[in-house]
Design an enzyme around this catalytic site. Structure first.
Site, PDB file in Angstrom:
ATOM      1  N   GLY A 227       0.819  -1.203   0.000  1.00  0.00           N
ATOM      2  CA  GLY A 227       0.000   0.000   0.000  1.00  0.00           C
ATOM      3  C   GLY A 227       0.851   1.250   0.000  1.00  0.00           C
TER       4      GLY A 227
ATOM      5  N   ASP B  36      -3.300  -4.376  -9.013  1.00  0.00           N
ATOM      6  CA  ASP B  36      -3.243  -4.869 -10.390  1.00  0.00           C
ATOM      7  C   ASP B  36      -2.343  -3.971 -11.236  1.00  0.00           C
ATOM      8  OD1 ASP B  36      -5.242  -6.493  -9.336  1.00  0.00           O
ATOM      9  OD2 ASP B  36      -6.834  -5.244 -10.156  1.00  0.00           O
TER      10      ASP B  36
END
Length: 315
Positions: A229, A259
């Site tokens: 993240g 992705d």
């Protein structure tokens, strides 16, 4: 050419709220958008938007409105004619970029559907550089479906593509136990779930992630690209490990960011990039995706300014 397989595609509806989500109350939305979703489709969208050749393999009913969304997104597809409409996933994003997702299970698939998808993937993968197996499996498919895909693709010829896998839970565990992929892309939570080993809280996060990833690399998988993240990403392979941190990012939606990170990593790989360059490209594309609303595929024009420092890791 990079081929992706999305066994459980989705129509992603993103609702943007002005305030934080208030459970049980009525709120007005600022905006809503629909995107062709599913992890493999997202990867193909990013790759083609950046000039790379890619094709997304997915089940598609001829009468499914999802086909029109795919066409409008200009996604190159190999549509496998199977009955049943793509699921719809709902994402709620507030003004601070906090995301709440509600994912539907999708069409139930049987053994005949699995065989049809595998045959189509084998055909599409001939001569490809990479095959990306991405996303959750629909109800009815066995946890080792991706293992069956890998086995069939590798048995089809000597020029089999390298295999990258981006899934979680039992499907990822089956791949690691029996599939020997060249690359997996978990996040830190998925890595912990996969190995059963918690991160060592006494270590800095990158080193803690490296220690757990070494349980898998290179004994069971060729490499692991672990996304963290806003903390960046770690690449672990047989030669070493690298950690990179993202540029300043105003987060608008985290849907599809992982992705996009995988797509950025693969773009650098097919360009002959070093491990550090692959990490840097993965982080840049993931950060760009997080800065966009909905499930948008970032292009090179969307990449954020700022440095992406990458350093080698040791234990």
């Amino acid at each position: 050419m990079i081929v992706t397989l999305t066994a459980n595609p989705s129509l992603d509806r993103t609702v943007t709220l002005s305030d934080a989500l208030r459970v049980g109350e009525v709120q007005s939305a600022l905006a809503v958008r629909e995107d062709a979703g599913g992890k493999g489709i997202n990867v193909t969208r990013v790759l083609t938007g950046s000039g790379a050749a890619s094709r997304a393999v997915l089940p598609l009913d001829a009468d499914d409105p999802f086909a029109a969304v795919l066409r409008s997104a200009h996604v190159p597809v190999l549509a496998v004619p199977l009955p049943g409409a793509a699921r719809a996933n709902l994402t709620l994003t507030d003004g601070e970029g906090v995301t709440t997702k509600i994912n539907l299970p999708g069409v139930t698939r049987g053994a005949a559907d699995a065989a049809t998808l595998i045959d189509a993937t084998v055909r599409a993968s001939e001569g490809a550089d990479w095959l990306v197996l991405a996303g959750s499996l629909p109800p009815g498919l066995a946890d080792d479906f991706y293992v069956d895909v890998i086995t069939a693709v590798r048995a089809a010829g000597t020029a089999a593509p390298r295999i990258a896998v981006d899934t979680s839970g039992p499907a990822l565990r089956a791949v690691v136990e029996r599939g020997r992929p060249e690359l997996i892309k978990p996040n830190d939570d998925e890595l912990v779930e996969l190995t059963g080993t918690p991160l060592d809280a006494t270590r800095p996060l990158p080193e803690a992630v490296l220690a757990v990833a070494r349980e898998l690399v290179p004994a069971r998988v060729g490499a692991a690209f672990i996304t963290l993240g806003g903390d960046g990403a770690v690449l672990v392979d047989s030669e070493g490990a690298w950690f990179g941190t993202p540029p300043p990012t105003r987060v608008r939606s985290t849907v599809g960011a992982g992705d996009s990170s995988l797509a950025g990593f693969l773009l650098a790989d097919i360009a002959g990039g070093s491990p550090a360059e692959r990490v840097r490209s993965g982080i840049r594309y993931g950060s760009a995706a997080a800065s966009l609303p909905g499930t948008q595929a970032p292009t090179p024009a969307d990449l954020l300014p700022g440095e992406v420092p990458v350093r080698a890791l040791t234990l």
